[in-house]
Scaffold this motif. Structure first.
Motif, PDB file in Angstrom:
ATOM      1  N   TRP A  51       1.004  -1.046  -0.068  1.00  0.00           N
ATOM      2  CA  TRP A  51      -0.061  -0.224   0.030  1.00  0.00           C
ATOM      3  C   TRP A  51       0.831   0.678  -0.252  1.00  0.00           C
ATOM      4  O   TRP A  51       0.755   2.678  -0.668  1.00  0.00           O
ATOM      5  CB  TRP A  51      -1.172  -0.039   1.236  1.00  0.00           C
ATOM      6  CG  TRP A  51      -2.316   1.312   0.967  1.00  0.00           C
ATOM      7  CD1 TRP A  51      -2.620   2.074  -0.241  1.00  0.00           C
ATOM      8  CD2 TRP A  51      -2.459   1.609   1.982  1.00  0.00           C
ATOM      9  NE1 TRP A  51      -3.684   2.875   0.300  1.00  0.00           N
ATOM     10  CE2 TRP A  51      -4.104   2.551   1.447  1.00  0.00           C
ATOM     11  CE3 TRP A  51      -3.038   1.157   3.322  1.00  0.00           C
ATOM     12  CZ2 TRP A  51      -4.400   2.622   2.260  1.00  0.00           C
ATOM     13  CZ3 TRP A  51      -4.210   1.803   4.253  1.00  0.00           C
ATOM     14  CH2 TRP A  51      -4.953   2.357   3.758  1.00  0.00           C
ATOM     15  N   LEU A  81      -5.514   1.702  -3.342  1.00  0.00           N
ATOM     16  CA  LEU A  81      -6.243   0.457  -2.624  1.00  0.00           C
ATOM     17  C   LEU A  81      -7.464   0.220  -3.578  1.00  0.00           C
ATOM     18  O   LEU A  81      -7.801  -0.955  -3.518  1.00  0.00           O
ATOM     19  CB  LEU A  81      -7.076   0.581  -1.734  1.00  0.00           C
ATOM     20  CG  LEU A  81      -6.277   1.097  -0.676  1.00  0.00           C
ATOM     21  CD1 LEU A  81      -7.507   1.445   1.064  1.00  0.00           C
ATOM     22  CD2 LEU A  81      -5.434  -0.148   0.393  1.00  0.00           C
ATOM     23  N   PHE A  82      -8.324   1.063  -4.282  1.00  0.00           N
ATOM     24  CA  PHE A  82      -9.043   0.811  -5.341  1.00  0.00           C
ATOM     25  C   PHE A  82      -8.601   0.404  -7.045  1.00  0.00           C
ATOM     26  O   PHE A  82      -8.647  -0.177  -6.792  1.00  0.00           O
ATOM     27  CB  PHE A  82     -10.433   1.585  -5.332  1.00  0.00           C
ATOM     28  CG  PHE A  82     -11.829   1.418  -5.193  1.00  0.00           C
ATOM     29  CD1 PHE A  82     -12.010   0.379  -5.463  1.00  0.00           C
ATOM     30  CD2 PHE A  82     -11.997   2.799  -6.299  1.00  0.00           C
ATOM     31  CE1 PHE A  82     -13.335   0.004  -5.768  1.00  0.00           C
ATOM     32  CE2 PHE A  82     -13.592   2.284  -6.353  1.00  0.00           C
ATOM     33  CZ  PHE A  82     -13.700   1.137  -6.569  1.00  0.00           C
ATOM     34  N   THR A 102      -6.967  -3.393  -6.997  1.00  0.00           N
ATOM     35  CA  THR A 102      -8.960  -4.245  -7.008  1.00  0.00           C
ATOM     36  C   THR A 102      -8.981  -4.133  -8.667  1.00  0.00           C
ATOM     37  O   THR A 102     -10.098  -5.325  -9.024  1.00  0.00           O
ATOM     38  CB  THR A 102      -8.940  -4.241  -6.003  1.00  0.00           C
ATOM     39  OG1 THR A 102      -8.338  -3.735  -4.898  1.00  0.00           O
ATOM     40  CG2 THR A 102     -10.666  -4.896  -5.557  1.00  0.00           C
ATOM     41  N   ALA A 134      -6.686  -6.388 -10.793  1.00  0.00           N
ATOM     42  CA  ALA A 134      -7.148  -7.905 -10.934  1.00  0.00           C
ATOM     43  C   ALA A 134      -8.845  -8.800 -10.665  1.00  0.00           C
ATOM     44  O   ALA A 134      -8.608  -9.196 -11.683  1.00  0.00           O
ATOM     45  CB  ALA A 134      -7.304  -7.855  -9.224  1.00  0.00           C
ATOM     46  N   LEU A 135      -9.987  -7.894 -10.875  1.00  0.00           N
ATOM     47  CA  LEU A 135     -10.908  -7.815 -11.177  1.00  0.00           C
ATOM     48  C   LEU A 135     -11.009  -7.762 -13.031  1.00  0.00           C
ATOM     49  O   LEU A 135     -12.334  -8.538 -13.432  1.00  0.00           O
ATOM     50  CB  LEU A 135     -12.389  -6.945 -10.583  1.00  0.00           C
ATOM     51  CG  LEU A 135     -12.916  -7.334  -9.428  1.00  0.00           C
ATOM     52  CD1 LEU A 135     -14.064  -6.043  -8.727  1.00  0.00           C
ATOM     53  CD2 LEU A 135     -13.144  -8.525  -8.902  1.00  0.00           C
TER      54      LEU A 135
END
Length: 488
Positions: A253, A302-303, A306, A309-310
């Motif tokens: 992070w 953080l967002f 993710t 990855a999605l």
């Protein structure tokens, strides 16, 4: 009445004159505030004056994310220095603890520190190479990441230990996926190279634009060196695996935030050049990214990973979609989630965060609306810039793994798997920070074009691509979307 009229007229003139002076003073102050040293060098932009207040927003964005990151970082600093203290304490004490600590320092620390030095060298080299030879480097990165990852996996398996075999299998599986991806995007590499070439043109106009990246790399190198000492101390603490996992998550992070600070700084410099023709003060943009926009960098850090990855999961499910009803339902559900996520959170948002001081979610929404307005969704969905920057980090990490795995297997084979994973993380993160420059430039190129496609700083690269897509003369494999017949 005849005597009073001139007085009224004079008072009115004085009032108008005062208002005029106030307006001029406000404009001068806005010019002064706007980047504290920016100079307009191109007067072809229109509607410059009304946009100044938006460009000079003084609002702190995403304060909750900023608070959470600050709290996390304070806890991480306390934990790291406590673990460093425990490591030093183990050296001072006698008995088995001292022998174990000395063995760890002798056979663990040199390899990881060498990986840090190698990674920062590779980071500078990759960025410079992409800026100088963009056409060659896109293909080179795609296939060198495949070869280096495959080589690292084979080397780890050849060491013939259960731990290294497991890590080696993961590297080989990733290499196979990397190779398939390189074959899949072959038709898009030429356009990606052209975008890199055009987007990096403004960099030469700002001699100090790389300075924030150097600062972030330097701070990252120092922090990772201290962090490595904390990992050594964690080996002599309670629950070492859990503590090390927490340290790794904290490092990921923190490093991502550092990368996005550089991203926001460069995005503001380049975006103001495209949108307003300004020669920005890089230092002031850097200070702004570290203060007013830091909360958005924390939230996006953080967002966005993710989301990426999605995105990979959605593409995989889309390829599996077929006659199987269960797999089709999974793909349908995942694609619908992806459509919503891309509207409320995407990596393109950093340009509007940097330029206008918007929050992360608002900037994501506005940016995606711009892309939809210009019918650019297919282009940005099929863009491989992010993948190229990601694979550059993977390639650096794999090179670090090859070096430290061979070294550790020769001196103390027990540590090979652990050191290899740490070396990969360090090599990947350092390179990703360095690649913030080309990544930010490409993002600005797309977003600023969507905001003002008539700007003479843009050529016909994007319009030609759009024409080819609309005429079905270009094959585009975008991020999977929900099929129109299922949108209800």
């Amino acid at each position: 009445m005849g005597v009073a009229e001139p007085v009224v007229e004079r008072e009115t003139e004085e009032h108008v004159d005062v208002d005029h002076h106030k307006q001029q003073d406000e404009i001068k102050q806005t010019h002064k505030d706007l980047e504290k040293g920016e100079m307009g060098h191109d007067h072809q932009q229109q509607h410059f004056q009304p946009s100044m207040t938006t460009l000079n927003s003084r609002r702190y964005t995403n304060k909750i994310s900023l608070f959470l990151f600050t709290l996390h970082f304070l806890v991480a600093v306390c934990l790291v220095f406590f673990l460093v203290f425990k490591g030093v304490q183990g050296l001072v004490q006698g008995g088995s603890a001292r022998r174990k600590e000395r063995r760890v320092i002798q056979y663990f620390l040199p390899q990881v520190e060498a990986a840090s030095l190698l990674s920062i060298t590779l980071a500078f080299s990759w960025q410079k190479a992409v800026r100088v030879w963009p056409h060659f480097m896109v293909q080179f990165i795609l296939w060198s990441s495949f070869l280096m990852t495959l080589s690292a996996g084979i080397l780890l398996i050849c060491i013939q230990r259960p731990s290294t075999d497991g890590v080696g299998v993961v590297f080989i599986l990733f290499a196979i996926g990397n190779g398939l991806y390189a074959c899949w995007v072959t038709q898009r590499t030429k356009f990606c190279s052209r975008v890199f070439l055009k987007a990096l043109e403004p960099v030469s106009k700002f001699h100090d634009i790389n300075r924030p990246t150097y600062w972030m790399l330097g701070i990252g190198f120092v922090w990772m060196s201290i962090w490595i000492l904390a990992v050594i101390g964690a080996l002599n603490f309670y629950f070492p695996p859990l503590v090390i996992i927490l340290l790794v998550l904290s490092l990921l992070w923190t490093a991502e935030v550092m990368r996005n600070v550089a991203n926001l700084t460069i995005s503001r410099v380049i975006a103001l050049f495209y949108l307003r023709g300004m020669q920005s003060n890089t230092q002031f943009c850097f200070q702004r990214a570290l203060s007013k926009n830091l909360g958005s960098a924390c939230l996006g850090s953080l967002f966005v990973p993710t989301i990426e990855a999605l995105r990979i999961v959605a593409r995989g499910l889309n390829l599996l979609e077929g006659e199987d009803e269960f797999m089709f339902s999974c793909a349908h559900c995942c694609l619908k989630v992806m459509e919503t996520i891309f509207r409320y959170g995407n990596g393109w948002a950093y340009v509007q965060i940097a330029a206008y001081g918007k929050g992360f979610v608002k900037a994501s929404q506005d940016t995606w609306e711009l892309f939809e307005k210009r019918e650019m969704e297919l282009i940005v969905d099929s863009d491989i810039t992010t993948a190229i920057c990601f694979l550059t980090g993977v390639c650096s990490g794999s090179i670090c793994v090859i070096m430290v795995a061979a070294w550790t297997a020769a001196v103390h084979v027990t540590y090979t798997a652990t050191i290899s994973l740490l070396a990969f993380i360090v090599g990947y993160l350092m390179t990703r920070i360095a690649m913030a420059l080309p990544h930010a430039c490409v993002s600005c190129y797309y977003v600023c074009y969507a905001e003002n496609p008539d700007n003479r700083l843009f050529d016909d690269t994007i319009p030609k691509r759009l024409d080819l897509i609309k005429s079905n003369r270009d094959v585009v494999v975008p991020t999977p979307r929900v099929p129109p017949r299922f949108r209800r």
